[in-house]
Design an enzyme around this catalytic site. Sequence first.
Site, PDB file in Angstrom:
ATOM      1  N   TYR A  59      35.131   0.432  86.009  1.00  0.00           N
ATOM      2  CA  TYR A  59      34.378   0.164  87.243  1.00  0.00           C
ATOM      3  C   TYR A  59      33.817   1.471  87.777  1.00  0.00           C
ATOM      4  O   TYR A  59      34.522   2.487  87.797  1.00  0.00           O
ATOM      5  CB  TYR A  59      35.281  -0.477  88.309  1.00  0.00           C
ATOM      6  CG  TYR A  59      35.003  -1.951  88.441  1.00  0.00           C
ATOM      7  CD1 TYR A  59      33.716  -2.389  88.738  1.00  0.00           C
ATOM      8  CD2 TYR A  59      36.007  -2.894  88.276  1.00  0.00           C
ATOM      9  CE1 TYR A  59      33.437  -3.745  88.845  1.00  0.00           C
ATOM     10  CE2 TYR A  59      35.739  -4.245  88.383  1.00  0.00           C
ATOM     11  CZ  TYR A  59      34.446  -4.672  88.669  1.00  0.00           C
ATOM     12  OH  TYR A  59      34.175  -6.002  88.763  1.00  0.00           O
ATOM     13  N   GLU A  61      31.200   1.584  90.720  1.00  0.00           N
ATOM     14  CA  GLU A  61      30.200   1.385  91.773  1.00  0.00           C
ATOM     15  C   GLU A  61      29.798   2.719  92.378  1.00  0.00           C
ATOM     16  O   GLU A  61      30.645   3.583  92.614  1.00  0.00           O
ATOM     17  CB  GLU A  61      30.748   0.480  92.884  1.00  0.00           C
ATOM     18  CG  GLU A  61      30.568  -0.990  92.604  1.00  0.00           C
ATOM     19  CD  GLU A  61      31.852  -1.658  92.215  1.00  0.00           C
ATOM     20  OE1 GLU A  61      32.677  -0.997  91.543  1.00  0.00           O
ATOM     21  OE2 GLU A  61      32.024  -2.837  92.578  1.00  0.00           O
ATOM     22  N   ASP A 207       5.245  -3.585  86.141  1.00  0.00           N
ATOM     23  CA  ASP A 207       6.336  -4.111  85.319  1.00  0.00           C
ATOM     24  C   ASP A 207       5.930  -3.851  83.869  1.00  0.00           C
ATOM     25  O   ASP A 207       5.126  -4.583  83.293  1.00  0.00           O
ATOM     26  CB  ASP A 207       6.529  -5.606  85.589  1.00  0.00           C
ATOM     27  CG  ASP A 207       7.709  -6.178  84.792  1.00  0.00           C
ATOM     28  OD1 ASP A 207       8.109  -5.537  83.793  1.00  0.00           O
ATOM     29  OD2 ASP A 207       8.206  -7.257  85.140  1.00  0.00           O
ATOM     30  N   THR A 233      12.310  -3.409  80.980  1.00  0.00           N
ATOM     31  CA  THR A 233      13.516  -3.739  80.232  1.00  0.00           C
ATOM     32  C   THR A 233      13.642  -2.745  79.077  1.00  0.00           C
ATOM     33  O   THR A 233      12.655  -2.174  78.621  1.00  0.00           O
ATOM     34  CB  THR A 233      13.465  -5.175  79.684  1.00  0.00           C
ATOM     35  OG1 THR A 233      12.204  -5.374  79.062  1.00  0.00           O
ATOM     36  CG2 THR A 233      13.661  -6.192  80.775  1.00  0.00           C
ATOM     37  N   LYS A 236      13.057  -4.424  74.572  1.00  0.00           N
ATOM     38  CA  LYS A 236      11.859  -4.944  73.902  1.00  0.00           C
ATOM     39  C   LYS A 236      11.297  -3.835  73.016  1.00  0.00           C
ATOM     40  O   LYS A 236      11.940  -3.466  72.027  1.00  0.00           O
ATOM     41  CB  LYS A 236      10.855  -5.457  74.946  1.00  0.00           C
ATOM     42  CG  LYS A 236      11.378  -6.647  75.759  1.00  0.00           C
ATOM     43  CD  LYS A 236      10.302  -7.225  76.654  1.00  0.00           C
ATOM     44  CE  LYS A 236      10.751  -8.470  77.384  1.00  0.00           C
ATOM     45  NZ  LYS A 236      11.422  -8.184  78.678  1.00  0.00           N
ATOM     46  N   ARG A 242      20.134  -4.744  75.866  1.00  0.00           N
ATOM     47  CA  ARG A 242      19.559  -5.614  76.900  1.00  0.00           C
ATOM     48  C   ARG A 242      19.874  -5.002  78.254  1.00  0.00           C
ATOM     49  O   ARG A 242      21.034  -4.728  78.573  1.00  0.00           O
ATOM     50  CB  ARG A 242      20.166  -7.015  76.815  1.00  0.00           C
ATOM     51  CG  ARG A 242      19.955  -7.688  75.494  1.00  0.00           C
ATOM     52  CD  ARG A 242      20.175  -9.175  75.573  1.00  0.00           C
ATOM     53  NE  ARG A 242      18.996  -9.799  76.118  1.00  0.00           N
ATOM     54  CZ  ARG A 242      17.890 -10.050  75.403  1.00  0.00           C
ATOM     55  NH1 ARG A 242      17.834  -9.761  74.132  1.00  0.00           N
ATOM     56  NH2 ARG A 242      16.850 -10.612  75.977  1.00  0.00           N
TER      57      ARG A 242
HETATM   58  N1  DSN Z   1      11.389 -13.583  78.295  1.00  0.00           N
HETATM   59  C1  DSN Z   1      10.583 -12.412  78.179  1.00  0.00           C
HETATM   60  C2  DSN Z   1       9.416 -12.604  77.261  1.00  0.00           C
HETATM   61  O1  DSN Z   1       9.611 -13.250  76.253  1.00  0.00           O
HETATM   62  O2  DSN Z   1       8.336 -12.108  77.508  1.00  0.00           O
HETATM   63  C3  DSN Z   1      10.167 -11.867  79.484  1.00  0.00           C
HETATM   64  O3  DSN Z   1      11.261 -11.761  80.325  1.00  0.00           O
END
Ligand code: DSN
Length: 422
Positions: A59, A61, A207, A233, A236, A242
């Site tokens: 933990y 925080e 984003d 994110t 990707k 993730r």
């Molecule tokens: N689910 C993602 C996508 O496939 O673009 C975006 O969050």
Amino acid sequence: MTNDFVADWDALAETDPDVAGAIANEVNRERSTLRLIASENYASPAVLAAQASTMNNKYAEGYPGRRYYGGCEFVDVVETLAIERAKRLFGADHANVQPHAGAQANMAVFGAFLEPRSDDKVLGLVLAHGGHLTHGSPVNVSGKWFNFVGYEVDRETEQLDYDRIRDLAKQQRPKIVLAGFTAYPRVIDWVAFRSIADDVGALLWVDASHFIGLCAGGAYPSPVPFADVVTFTTHKTLRGPRGAIVLCREEHAKAIDKAVFPMMQGGPLEHVIAAKAVCLQEAMSPDFAEYAARVVRSARSLAQGLADEGIRVVSGGTDSHLALCDVRPVGLGGKEAEAVCDEVGIAINKNGIPFDPMPPLDPSGIRVGTPGPATLGMDEPEMKEVASIIGEALRNRTDGRVKEQCRARVGELMNRFPVYPG
Ligand code: DSN
């Protein structure tokens, strides 16, 4: 350096054969399926190892040096490494590496800059034209609690029309202008978005989840010099665990940090943050720049190949890792196209296209992307072959023998470019 405790597959298989069996099946599925889902990728063994570490147990925080628990000296090391690497890689003033996922990173932007159910407006691309659930969809908290106004792409070009977005901004006077999308294949003009935001005294939020890895590798223009805040994110195109990161200008650092913790989240996932640090380090390498370039050129090749198969490529092409395709010219919809591709071992997703006359659950299009195949080393020739397989399978979707041949061609590719070779 040794670590005499590492995640133990045999222990898992013995303790919980059901979970272990599903994980083993997933590895096999990944090895036998061509991953063309534009938002998916393969994290490196080093990234996966960091996530499977005992930092899971801690933990923490707070933030490095300012924690609510003792014993944080080593998680402080990894979190500081992740922060410093994110700042260096993207040239950002400030990085918060704690968001558990993209939705939480986006929630932090709302928490930092907007009052719920107030007149504060956000201008964002509508979901049906490539936006995202968290960009004001009525079923998401972004649309339930915040006041989103949607812009659209141009009907003719299927690309952003910056003059129209500027006009809408002047009419609506948003507090935030949002750019960065999930199904928009073309380059985004950050200078234009900055100037639209400046014209109306708004913040510019990007984003960058889909293309941030391409920015890291220099294959797509980075929004960081232009935006007040950038969320993305890490799993990707960046090829990490993730999770998500928020970058912002120094003047917004306190507001963003407070919005992530304690406003939106509790204890950070330090094992995932360790893996974020690893992927950020990997993204600084020359190999990663070569990877990012390969993603874009192979996406162009895939889009051209699909066009040659008679499939209509939305907006006429791609400048990024993905292509959006209208499959109606080959006589079917996106839902059926997804199912046929699945049958031959290619994972894609059905997707709405701009001004789609079909419903979201059976849209006219599919979205394909090359972050996965490029990680495996595939390039333009392989994407030509993939486009040919998709065209053949879709045209002959009722012919079992042709689909069997298509599956064999996918198998041959997967053998030549193995996933996590042992
Ligand atoms: N689910 C993602 C996508 O496939 O673009 C975006 O969050």
